[in-house]
Design a protein around this motif. Structure first.
Motif, PDB file in Angstrom:
ATOM      1  N   TRP A 155      -7.094  14.032   4.246  1.00 47.18           N
ATOM      2  CA  TRP A 155      -8.305  13.391   3.701  1.00 47.18           C
ATOM      3  C   TRP A 155      -8.307  13.478   2.174  1.00 47.18           C
ATOM      4  CZ3 TRP A 155     -13.083  11.086   4.790  1.00 47.18           C
ATOM      5  CH2 TRP A 155     -14.128  11.342   3.906  1.00 47.18           C
ATOM      6  N   GLU A 156      -8.004  14.660   1.653  1.00 43.43           N
ATOM      7  CA  GLU A 156      -8.030  14.874   0.202  1.00 43.43           C
ATOM      8  C   GLU A 156      -6.875  14.175  -0.511  1.00 43.43           C
ATOM      9  OE1 GLU A 156      -8.060  19.086  -0.196  1.00 43.43           O
ATOM     10  OE2 GLU A 156     -10.160  19.295   0.408  1.00 43.43           O
ATOM     11  N   SER A 157      -5.841  13.790   0.244  1.00 40.96           N
ATOM     12  CA  SER A 157      -4.685  13.132  -0.353  1.00 40.96           C
ATOM     13  C   SER A 157      -4.864  11.630  -0.507  1.00 40.96           C
ATOM     14  CB  SER A 157      -3.432  13.394   0.497  1.00 40.96           C
ATOM     15  OG  SER A 157      -3.138  14.775   0.547  1.00 40.96           O
ATOM     16  N   THR A 158      -5.928  11.086   0.100  1.00 44.68           N
ATOM     17  CA  THR A 158      -6.148   9.643   0.009  1.00 44.68           C
ATOM     18  C   THR A 158      -7.049   9.316  -1.177  1.00 44.68           C
ATOM     19  OG1 THR A 158      -8.027   9.757   1.534  1.00 44.68           O
ATOM     20  CG2 THR A 158      -5.870   9.297   2.483  1.00 44.68           C
ATOM     21  N   ARG A 159      -6.906   8.122  -1.668  1.00 42.50           N
ATOM     22  CA  ARG A 159      -7.697   7.660  -2.807  1.00 42.50           C
ATOM     23  C   ARG A 159      -9.156   7.464  -2.409  1.00 42.50           C
ATOM     24  NH1 ARG A 159      -9.153   2.443  -1.982  1.00 42.50           N
ATOM     25  NH2 ARG A 159      -7.790   1.098  -0.723  1.00 42.50           N
ATOM     26  N   GLU A 200       0.835  -1.199   0.000  1.00 38.82           N
ATOM     27  CA  GLU A 200       0.000   0.000   0.000  1.00 38.82           C
ATOM     28  C   GLU A 200       0.872   1.253   0.000  1.00 38.82           C
ATOM     29  OE1 GLU A 200      -4.300  -0.826   1.852  1.00 38.82           O
ATOM     30  OE2 GLU A 200      -2.735  -0.670   3.382  1.00 38.82           O
ATOM     31  N   SER A 201       0.292   2.349  -0.439  1.00 33.32           N
ATOM     32  CA  SER A 201       0.965   3.636  -0.405  1.00 33.32           C
ATOM     33  C   SER A 201       0.520   4.414   0.832  1.00 33.32           C
ATOM     34  CB  SER A 201       0.664   4.441  -1.669  1.00 33.32           C
ATOM     35  OG  SER A 201      -0.738   4.595  -1.848  1.00 33.32           O
ATOM     36  N   VAL A 202       1.465   5.145   1.420  1.00 27.69           N
ATOM     37  CA  VAL A 202       1.211   5.859   2.676  1.00 27.69           C
ATOM     38  C   VAL A 202       1.746   7.275   2.564  1.00 27.69           C
ATOM     39  CG1 VAL A 202       1.680   5.930   5.158  1.00 27.69           C
ATOM     40  CG2 VAL A 202       1.371   3.721   4.017  1.00 27.69           C
ATOM     41  N   VAL A 203       0.989   8.249   3.069  1.00 28.80           N
ATOM     42  CA  VAL A 203       1.478   9.610   3.200  1.00 28.80           C
ATOM     43  C   VAL A 203       1.402   9.996   4.672  1.00 28.80           C
ATOM     44  CG1 VAL A 203      -0.798  10.576   2.601  1.00 28.80           C
ATOM     45  CG2 VAL A 203       1.234  12.032   2.501  1.00 28.80           C
ATOM     46  N   VAL A 248       0.553  14.913  -3.776  1.00 27.06           N
ATOM     47  CA  VAL A 248       0.523  13.550  -3.240  1.00 27.06           C
ATOM     48  C   VAL A 248      -0.180  12.615  -4.215  1.00 27.06           C
ATOM     49  CG1 VAL A 248      -0.351  12.071  -1.389  1.00 27.06           C
ATOM     50  CG2 VAL A 248       0.651  14.292  -0.831  1.00 27.06           C
ATOM     51  N   ARG A 249      -1.286  13.079  -4.789  1.00 30.78           N
ATOM     52  CA  ARG A 249      -1.991  12.236  -5.757  1.00 30.78           C
ATOM     53  C   ARG A 249      -1.109  11.937  -6.967  1.00 30.78           C
ATOM     54  NH1 ARG A 249      -6.520  15.443  -4.221  1.00 30.78           N
ATOM     55  NH2 ARG A 249      -6.317  16.753  -6.084  1.00 30.78           N
ATOM     56  N   LEU A 266       2.046  11.650  -6.975  1.00 31.78           N
ATOM     57  CA  LEU A 266       3.106  10.723  -6.570  1.00 31.78           C
ATOM     58  C   LEU A 266       2.574   9.326  -6.267  1.00 31.78           C
ATOM     59  CD1 LEU A 266       5.099  13.117  -4.204  1.00 31.78           C
ATOM     60  CD2 LEU A 266       5.888  12.229  -6.410  1.00 31.78           C
ATOM     61  N   THR A 267       1.256   9.179  -6.283  1.00 33.42           N
ATOM     62  CA  THR A 267       0.653   7.879  -5.947  1.00 33.42           C
ATOM     63  C   THR A 267      -0.288   7.421  -7.064  1.00 33.42           C
ATOM     64  OG1 THR A 267      -1.008   9.076  -4.626  1.00 33.42           O
ATOM     65  CG2 THR A 267       0.856   8.113  -3.440  1.00 33.42           C
ATOM     66  N   GLY A 268       0.204   7.508  -8.269  1.00 34.95           N
ATOM     67  CA  GLY A 268      -0.532   6.980  -9.417  1.00 34.95           C
ATOM     68  C   GLY A 268      -1.695   7.817  -9.869  1.00 34.95           C
ATOM     69  N   GLY A 269      -1.832   9.037  -9.340  1.00 38.42           N
ATOM     70  CA  GLY A 269      -2.898   9.928  -9.740  1.00 38.42           C
ATOM     71  C   GLY A 269      -4.190   9.761  -8.969  1.00 38.42           C
TER      72      GLY A 269
END
Length: 359
Positions: A264-268, A180-183, A238-239, A241-244
């Motif tokens: 919140w807005e940075s998560t898929r 998984e990707s994490v910020v 962030v988006r 850097l995490t595949g859009g």
């Protein structure tokens, strides 16, 4: 008499002074402090964001050596190394009964028994139960846990809050899975621990976000694969850097409304946001009903890493011994008691990782 950092009143400067420390009473332990981390929670107590009876000796992240024990104490003895546990579970409340010891209703019930006093006899309250900003302290027996073998006693102080919180946020609250990707928002002591925890969990992409460009090296050493300096476009970066689509997991270690919203807005879509930072009650975060439905994200709070210190300390110690967890990487300065006010100022300015008071 021992030296201590005393908070005379909320909002007042700390006073480094000598205090009178009693011998331990029944169910108490006297500890000579080896080291104490300067946590943002201590700053929050001093400025009134969190409540504390005053005058008080702050400091809750610490380690040391047992000097003496009171009647009935059997799990530690004089000469033993210990880690302070500022939120011991009572074992009897509803949350303890269902295994949520980090939400224990009695964890901050206050220390019973004999208390320290000022030279003029004024009783001093132990900040968050343990009063670690002192050369020695007297605490309830359930506030000490045996220090793990193979971990330097001064670094073991970090296990008592920063590492339990950051590691627990990733492993217990967000439940990060391999791949998984994490910020992580905030590269202070807790944030750096969360970055290391994400690496240990096998995260494929680990993005660190902080207001300071100077923290990039610290964050990358902790496990960050990408670094973003906080701005109005952070979520978009962030988006990208995490595949859009955004990170699978965001861990917010700042405690500000704007940062929580950005996390919140940075998560898929369907992602998970865990809030670790402690903000003031004036920090209002808003969402509209449609976006909650549409994005399907989960937003959760996290107290003390949702950890059980007695169970988690041995796990963390094994990570340290195996070289997976680098406690020294969290520490950016070693100071004396006199250095705590400057450490508070550095926190407010977003500078450095963990400041460690070393006796």
């Amino acid at each position: 008499m021992v030296r201590a950092a005393v908070l005379p009143a909320v909002g007042s400067p700390l006073e480094i002074t000598e205090i009178l420390l009693p011998d331990p009473g029944p169910g108490q332990v006297r500890v000579r402090i080896a080291a104490a981390g300067v946590c943002h929670s201590d700053l929050s107590l001093s400025n009134g964001t969190m409540r504390v009876p005053v005058p008080a000796v702050l400091g809750h992240e610490g380690s040391g050596t047992v000097v003496s024990v009171g009647e009935g104490v059997t799990h530690v003895a004089p000469g033993d190394g210990v880690v302070l546990n500022w939120a011991p579970a009572c074992g009897a409340c509803h949350h303890c009964a269902i295994g949520e010891v980090w939400l224990c209703a009695g964890a901050l019930r206050g220390a019973a028994g004999r208390h320290a006093r000022t030279a003029d006899g004024t009783e001093l309250h132990p900040g968050l139960n343990v009063a670690a900003f002192a050369e020695e302290t007297v605490v309830a027996a359930d506030c000490v846990l045996p220090a793990p073998d193979g971990v330097p006693l001064d670094q073991a102080a970090l296990l008592g809050c920063a590492v339990l919180t950051g590691y627990g946020a990733v492993h217990h609250s967000a439940r990060v899975r391999a791949g998984e990707s994490v910020v992580v928002f905030g590269a202070g002591g807790v944030g750096l621990a969360a970055l290391q925890a994400a690496r240990i969990a096998g995260a494929s992409s680990i993005v660190a976000v902080d207001v300071s460009p100077a923290k990039e090296e610290l964050a990358r050493r902790a496990g960050a694969t990408e670094y973003v300096v906080a701005s109005d476009t952070t979520a978009k970066e962030v988006r990208a850097l995490t595949g859009g689509h955004g990170a699978d997991v965001a861990v917010e270690c700042v405690g500000r409304a704007a940062t929580i919203r950005t996390a919140w807005e940075s998560t898929r879509r369907g992602g998970r946001t865990t809030v670790v930072g402690i903000g003031g009650k004036d920090q209002q975060v808003t969402f509209n009903a449609l976006e909650i439905f549409h994005w399907g994200r989960t937003l959760s709070g996290c107290v003390y890493g949702n950890s059980d210190p007695a169970a988690d300390l041995p796990v963390l110690a094994e990570h340290v011994r195996a070289g997976r967890l680098d406690l020294g990487a969290l520490v950016t300065e070693r100071i004396g008691l006199d250095g705590i006010p400057a450490a508070f100022e550095n926190m407010l300015a977003g500078k450095g990782g963990r400041a460690l008071v070393v006796f």
